[in-house]
Design a protein around this motif. Structure first.
Motif, short mmCIF file in Angstrom:
data_model
loop_
_atom_site.label_atom_id
_atom_site.label_comp_id
_atom_site.label_asym_id
_atom_site.label_seq_id
_atom_site.Cartn_x
_atom_site.Cartn_y
_atom_site.Cartn_z
N TRP A 1 0.71 -1.44 0.48
CA TRP A 1 -0.14 0.37 0.12
C TRP A 1 0.83 1.23 -0.06
N GLN A 2 2.08 1.39 0.65
CA GLN A 2 2.46 2.98 1.18
C GLN A 2 3.75 2.25 -0.09
N ARG A 3 4.18 1.89 0.14
CA ARG A 3 5.80 1.19 -1.13
C ARG A 3 5.70 1.26 -2.67
N TYR A 4 4.09 1.40 -3.03
CA TYR A 4 3.76 1.33 -4.10
C TYR A 4 2.50 2.84 -4.60
N ARG A 5 2.22 3.22 -3.08
CA ARG A 5 1.67 4.57 -3.21
C ARG A 5 0.14 4.13 -4.12
N TYR A 6 -0.34 3.00 -3.21
CA TYR A 6 -2.07 2.55 -4.16
C TYR A 6 -3.32 2.95 -3.29
N GLY A 7 -2.71 4.22 -2.50
CA GLY A 7 -3.62 4.50 -2.00
C GLY A 7 -4.11 6.26 -2.66
N GLU A 8 -2.75 6.35 -3.77
CA GLU A 8 -3.25 7.04 -4.77
C GLU A 8 -4.38 6.97 -5.89
N LEU A 9 -4.87 5.44 -5.97
CA LEU A 9 -5.28 5.33 -7.22
C LEU A 9 -6.98 5.41 -6.22
N HIS A 10 -7.66 5.61 -7.64
CA HIS A 10 -9.02 4.94 -7.66
C HIS A 10 -9.33 3.48 -6.44
N VAL B 1 -0.59 -7.05 -14.61
CA VAL B 1 -1.88 -7.68 -14.71
C VAL B 1 -2.75 -6.13 -14.75
N VAL B 2 -2.42 -4.76 -14.60
CA VAL B 2 -3.18 -3.47 -14.74
C VAL B 2 -2.99 -2.98 -15.80
N GLN B 3 -1.80 -3.48 -16.47
CA GLN B 3 -1.72 -2.45 -17.14
C GLN B 3 -1.44 -3.22 -18.37
N ARG B 4 -2.38 -4.40 -18.12
CA ARG B 4 -2.44 -5.22 -20.13
C ARG B 4 -4.12 -4.90 -19.80
N ALA B 5 -4.36 -4.38 -18.61
CA ALA B 5 -5.86 -4.29 -18.76
C ALA B 5 -6.09 -2.86 -19.56
N ALA B 6 -4.82 -1.96 -18.51
CA ALA B 6 -5.51 -0.57 -19.43
C ALA B 6 -5.12 -0.74 -20.58
N ARG B 7 -3.51 -0.98 -21.42
CA ARG B 7 -3.96 -1.33 -22.98
C ARG B 7 -5.29 -1.86 -23.72
N ALA B 8 -5.86 -2.31 -22.62
CA ALA B 8 -7.11 -3.06 -23.67
C ALA B 8 -8.24 -2.13 -23.72
N HIS B 9 -7.90 -1.55 -23.33
CA HIS B 9 -9.33 0.28 -23.30
C HIS B 9 -8.38 1.24 -24.32
N GLY B 10 -6.66 0.19 -24.25
CA GLY B 10 -6.83 1.50 -25.50
C GLY B 10 -5.45 2.74 -25.35
N ARG B 11 -5.51 2.24 -24.02
CA ARG B 11 -3.82 2.92 -23.20
C ARG B 11 -2.14 2.13 -24.11
N THR B 12 -1.73 3.27 -23.92
CA THR B 12 -0.41 2.54 -24.65
C THR B 12 0.50 2.75 -23.35
N LEU B 13 0.54 1.29 -23.37
CA LEU B 13 1.40 0.88 -22.21
C LEU B 13 1.94 0.27 -21.86
N ALA C 1 -2.88 6.33 -16.88
CA ALA C 1 -3.84 5.75 -17.67
C ALA C 1 -4.93 5.22 -16.24
N LEU C 2 -5.06 5.11 -15.78
CA LEU C 2 -5.63 4.61 -14.59
C LEU C 2 -6.73 5.50 -14.60
N ARG C 3 -5.58 6.96 -14.07
CA ARG C 3 -7.33 7.75 -13.96
C ARG C 3 -7.62 8.31 -14.69
N SER C 4 -7.47 8.07 -16.11
CA SER C 4 -8.15 8.14 -17.25
C SER C 4 -9.09 7.28 -17.19
N LEU C 5 -9.39 6.19 -16.42
CA LEU C 5 -10.84 5.08 -17.20
C LEU C 5 -11.64 5.39 -15.80
N GLY C 6 -12.42 5.02 -16.18
CA GLY C 6 -13.17 4.93 -14.70
C GLY C 6 -13.59 2.91 -14.89
#
Length: 196
Positions: A96-105, A127-139, A152-157
């Motif tokens: 949670w702290q190390r990767y700052r997950y709390g800053e995500l939705h 896994v999350v990066q592939r999911a964002a890529r499936a929605h057209g984000r270049t990662l 990319a994650l902030r831009s996706l609902g």
């Protein structure tokens, strides 16, 4: 990690977002398991011996963080001693702290934490990066949850990205079983976790 006297042990429990994420995670983790098929070794509340040995002293108190019995090393005895509060502290400090997950939705942060505890942070981030890529984000799926991935994650609902994260996680678990057939006994539980 001396949970009885460490001033750093309590504050994570005051973070309502973190508590919500851990409440989501608990049903996917049990207590002590020592299955010879598990390459992580003896595991308690999702914290494996292999992971515990890799932790070092991230909290900076001069002791190995997961030397729970205070004998100067991290071994199976420390995993056996791990309590749910100890595990929650590990989730908070090492993910949670190390990767700052709390800053995500929160729904995304919750899912990433849940997957990171089970498959490791780098793989959960892929896994999350592939999911964002499936929605057209270049990662790149490099496992680094850096600025491009966060943007990319902030831009996706949540409604868009969560089904894709679940699908990618299920694909990872199926691939793991294909590569390591002895793990097939875990597939049902892993898929339940992926689709949760």
């Amino acid at each position: 990690m001396n949970t009885s006297s460490s001033p750093a042990f309590g504050p994570h429990l005051d973070d309502g977002r973190f508590r919500a994420a851990v409440d989501f995670l608990w049903p996917h983790e049990g207590g002590l398991v020592n299955d010879p098929v598990d390459p992580g070794g003896i595991t308690n509340w999702g914290v494996s011996l292999r992971f515990a040995k890799s932790c070092g002293d991230l909290d900076g108190d001069g002791r190995l963080d997961l030397d729970l019995d205070g004998d100067g090393d991290v071994d199976a005895d420390d995993i056996r001693r791990m309590t749910k509060p100890d595990a929650a502290y590990v989730y908070w400090l090492y993910w949670w702290q190390r990767y700052r997950y709390g800053e995500l939705h929160l729904p995304i942060a919750t899912k990433v934490l849940d997957l990171a505890v089970n498959m490791g942070a780098k793989q959960a981030h892929k896994v999350v990066q592939r999911a964002a890529r499936a929605h057209g984000r270049t990662l790149l799926d490099d496992g680094d949850l850096g600025p491009a991935s966060r943007s990319a994650l902030r831009s996706l609902g949540n409604a868009d990205i969560l089904p894709a994260i679940r699908s990618e996680a299920a694909g990872f678990y199926r691939g793991l079983v294909a590569a390591r057939p002895a793990s097939s006994k875990y597939l049902g539980g892993w898929l339940n976790r992926a689709y949760a």
